[in-house]
Design a protein around this motif. Sequence first.
Motif, mmCIF file in Angstrom:
data_model
loop_
_atom_site.group_PDB
_atom_site.id
_atom_site.type_symbol
_atom_site.label_atom_id
_atom_site.label_comp_id
_atom_site.label_asym_id
_atom_site.label_seq_id
_atom_site.Cartn_x
_atom_site.Cartn_y
_atom_site.Cartn_z
ATOM 1 N N LEU A 202 9.679 0.915 -14.210
ATOM 2 C CA LEU A 202 8.478 1.690 -13.894
ATOM 3 C C LEU A 202 8.394 1.904 -12.394
ATOM 4 O O LEU A 202 8.734 0.995 -11.622
ATOM 5 N N LEU A 203 7.948 3.069 -11.994
ATOM 6 C CA LEU A 203 7.703 3.363 -10.587
ATOM 7 C C LEU A 203 6.246 3.746 -10.414
ATOM 8 O O LEU A 203 5.769 4.700 -11.029
ATOM 9 N N GLY A 204 5.530 3.001 -9.589
ATOM 10 C CA GLY A 204 4.156 3.331 -9.223
ATOM 11 C C GLY A 204 4.158 3.972 -7.847
ATOM 12 O O GLY A 204 4.693 3.389 -6.890
ATOM 13 N N LEU A 205 3.585 5.174 -7.717
ATOM 14 C CA LEU A 205 3.661 5.936 -6.469
ATOM 15 C C LEU A 205 2.267 6.332 -5.999
ATOM 16 O O LEU A 205 1.468 6.846 -6.777
ATOM 17 N N LEU A 206 1.986 6.095 -4.728
ATOM 18 C CA LEU A 206 0.716 6.460 -4.101
ATOM 19 C C LEU A 206 0.985 7.576 -3.092
ATOM 20 O O LEU A 206 1.857 7.443 -2.227
ATOM 21 N N ILE A 207 0.278 8.713 -3.215
ATOM 22 C CA ILE A 207 0.482 9.844 -2.309
ATOM 23 C C ILE A 207 -0.840 10.258 -1.678
ATOM 24 O O ILE A 207 -1.914 9.957 -2.211
ATOM 25 N N ASP A 208 -0.744 10.953 -0.537
ATOM 26 C CA ASP A 208 -1.959 11.446 0.111
ATOM 27 C C ASP A 208 -2.346 12.807 -0.473
ATOM 28 O O ASP A 208 -1.700 13.305 -1.387
ATOM 29 N N ARG A 209 -3.388 13.419 0.066
ATOM 30 C CA ARG A 209 -3.896 14.673 -0.514
ATOM 31 C C ARG A 209 -2.913 15.832 -0.320
ATOM 32 O O ARG A 209 -3.018 16.855 -0.981
ATOM 33 N N CYS A 210 -1.916 15.677 0.578
ATOM 34 C CA CYS A 210 -0.879 16.705 0.752
ATOM 35 C C CYS A 210 0.314 16.467 -0.165
ATOM 36 O O CYS A 210 1.270 17.243 -0.136
ATOM 37 N N GLY A 211 0.284 15.388 -0.940
ATOM 38 C CA GLY A 211 1.397 15.090 -1.839
ATOM 39 C C GLY A 211 2.515 14.296 -1.180
ATOM 40 O O GLY A 211 3.589 14.145 -1.755
ATOM 41 N N ILE A 212 2.288 13.793 0.036
ATOM 42 C CA ILE A 212 3.308 13.021 0.746
ATOM 43 C C ILE A 212 3.139 11.546 0.410
ATOM 44 O O ILE A 212 2.041 10.995 0.532
ATOM 45 N N PRO A 213 4.206 10.853 -0.014
ATOM 46 C CA PRO A 213 4.086 9.451 -0.430
ATOM 47 C C PRO A 213 3.571 8.535 0.680
ATOM 48 O O PRO A 213 3.908 8.707 1.852
ATOM 49 N N LEU A 214 2.765 7.563 0.272
ATOM 50 C CA LEU A 214 2.249 6.532 1.172
ATOM 51 C C LEU A 214 2.920 5.189 0.901
ATOM 52 O O LEU A 214 3.240 4.452 1.824
ATOM 53 N N ASP A 215 3.121 4.883 -0.365
ATOM 54 C CA ASP A 215 3.749 3.609 -0.737
ATOM 55 C C ASP A 215 4.197 3.691 -2.192
ATOM 56 O O ASP A 215 3.749 4.573 -2.941
ATOM 57 N N TYR A 216 5.087 2.792 -2.576
ATOM 58 C CA TYR A 216 5.544 2.760 -3.968
ATOM 59 C C TYR A 216 5.922 1.333 -4.334
ATOM 60 O O TYR A 216 6.093 0.467 -3.465
ATOM 61 N N GLU A 217 6.061 1.102 -5.605
ATOM 62 C CA GLU A 217 6.500 -0.210 -6.097
ATOM 63 C C GLU A 217 7.260 -0.005 -7.397
ATOM 64 O O GLU A 217 6.905 0.863 -8.198
ATOM 65 N N ALA A 224 2.895 -3.079 -18.395
ATOM 66 C CA ALA A 224 1.854 -2.129 -18.789
ATOM 67 C C ALA A 224 1.394 -1.344 -17.563
ATOM 68 O O ALA A 224 1.185 -1.910 -16.484
ATOM 69 N N GLU A 225 1.228 -0.031 -17.731
ATOM 70 C CA GLU A 225 0.829 0.833 -16.609
ATOM 71 C C GLU A 225 -0.440 0.344 -15.930
ATOM 72 O O GLU A 225 -0.564 0.390 -14.709
ATOM 73 N N VAL A 226 -1.379 -0.114 -16.733
ATOM 74 C CA VAL A 226 -2.689 -0.483 -16.208
ATOM 75 C C VAL A 226 -2.595 -1.639 -15.213
ATOM 76 O O VAL A 226 -3.468 -1.829 -14.370
ATOM 77 N N LYS A 227 -1.488 -2.420 -15.269
ATOM 78 C CA LYS A 227 -1.335 -3.584 -14.388
ATOM 79 C C LYS A 227 -0.606 -3.255 -13.086
ATOM 80 O O LYS A 227 -0.356 -4.155 -12.278
ATOM 81 N N THR A 228 -0.239 -1.996 -12.883
ATOM 82 C CA THR A 228 0.559 -1.642 -11.703
ATOM 83 C C THR A 228 -0.271 -1.155 -10.527
ATOM 84 O O THR A 228 0.198 -1.167 -9.390
ATOM 85 N N LEU A 229 -1.474 -0.711 -10.776
ATOM 86 C CA LEU A 229 -2.261 -0.008 -9.758
ATOM 87 C C LEU A 229 -2.554 -0.853 -8.531
ATOM 88 O O LEU A 229 -2.309 -0.435 -7.399
ATOM 89 N N MET A 230 -3.076 -2.049 -8.721
ATOM 90 C CA MET A 230 -3.670 -2.783 -7.616
ATOM 91 C C MET A 230 -2.655 -3.307 -6.609
ATOM 92 O O MET A 230 -2.953 -3.419 -5.425
ATOM 93 N N LYS A 231 -1.438 -3.599 -7.040
ATOM 94 C CA LYS A 231 -0.442 -4.093 -6.095
ATOM 95 C C LYS A 231 -0.159 -3.050 -5.021
ATOM 96 O O LYS A 231 -0.073 -3.366 -3.831
ATOM 97 N N VAL A 232 -0.039 -1.783 -5.434
ATOM 98 C CA VAL A 232 0.223 -0.702 -4.482
ATOM 99 C C VAL A 232 -1.010 -0.427 -3.626
ATOM 100 O O VAL A 232 -0.911 -0.243 -2.404
ATOM 101 N N VAL A 233 -2.176 -0.402 -4.251
ATOM 102 C CA VAL A 233 -3.414 -0.114 -3.506
ATOM 103 C C VAL A 233 -3.692 -1.207 -2.481
ATOM 104 O O VAL A 233 -4.062 -0.922 -1.329
ATOM 105 N N GLU A 234 -3.538 -2.478 -2.872
ATOM 106 C CA GLU A 234 -3.802 -3.586 -1.948
ATOM 107 C C GLU A 234 -2.842 -3.553 -0.764
ATOM 108 O O GLU A 234 -3.229 -3.834 0.380
ATOM 109 N N SER A 235 -1.575 -3.197 -1.028
ATOM 110 C CA SER A 235 -0.601 -3.070 0.052
ATOM 111 C C SER A 235 -1.007 -1.947 1.007
ATOM 112 O O SER A 235 -0.923 -2.085 2.233
#
Length: 392
Positions: A202-217, A224-235
């Motif tokens: 699984l790849l969790g990807l966080l992007i800004d409003r321009c679609g440019i990546p900020l971080d990934y994991e 489960a997808e639902v368990k992937t969100l917070m690790k990237v957001v907290e980072s």
Amino acid sequence: MEALGDISEKMKEDPNYLQSLKDRVKALRSDASRAEQLQEAAVRRIAPAVSDSSAAASAPRLHYGMAPIRKVWGKLGLNAWFRKAGYNRKLSWDLDLAVFYQVASRILSPMSRRGMRRQCPRHLFKFDSVSLDQHYEALDILAASKTTIIKKLDEAVSKEIARDCSLVFYDVTTFYFESFEPDCLRERGMSKEHRTHETQVLLGLLIDRCGIPLDYEVYRGNTAEVKTLMKVVESFRQKCPQGKPIVVADRGLNSKENLSKLIENDCAFIVAHSLHRLSSKELDNLFSEDGWKYKFDSETGEMSWKMKTMDCPEAVKQKESREVVNPRLIVTWSAKRYAHDMKELNLQWEQAKKMMSAGSGRIDASFKRGSRQFLKRVKQSDPDKKAQEERY
């Protein structure tokens, strides 16, 4: 960029085609605003091919789509960083060239590393000096340097544009392997590509409003997808503690635990919510004509869009203050989406009726999804279910 067609066919149609092409190039180069876009490497490689008709007929066709990508690569300072990293590791091969080729190939024509290596002679840039083993070795260096590379990219992008991180988007996707043996990372899981028998990650990807990546994991394939969100957001919040970003995510990441943790990390959120989960009271409010804001088509006068805001039934607790937050439910309707969904719904309904006429065996062997959701065990169509879906 323009596709000019087959050189031999052009020469048959017009014996003076090469001269007219040269004249056109000369005119383009006289335009200062266009001249910067010309790549000197492309000029050097293409020049012998257009010197005479016999050379043009035998000249190889080279892909030069990597040229603009290389321009961006240099502007972000990645060439200098990877050259320095290769020098510090005392590599005997060009780390910058190896990583750039893999990135550019992934953009232009995704394939395996082995397939990518076979395409080397077809490209404008010369990548033959990097072996397949060295491409694999480059991946280890990338993995070990992930945090540093992301920081370098973030600094470079911020110099080029006024980066706005007040609104960030998060999503998860899966990558499958043509392999059936799980390991510490590759596992069987819920495959978005329906490759249920093969391993995946699984790849969790966080992007800004321009679609440019900020971080990934990257996560194990059975996560489960639902368990992937917070690790990237907290980072992300550790790197960008200032401000209060709004995290946008789909329905698969909407859980009370995630929403509560987003609030703890001083993040607002917009997450998709299933209308089917609403109570009868909320549904009455939803389907009433009160509270809607409308937008109409200027030409036809027909309603094209509407929106209403409702109180959300699910309260979210903020851990530190024990404050209860009641999110709002923003409901939207568009004529375009309505037409699409009704078309799909009617298609599924017709397919369901065809299944009935095909016999009970086909119904029993199928799952209750798609067009099959309108079929009961008694092998009768379910118009009430169809009417309910039409209402939604």
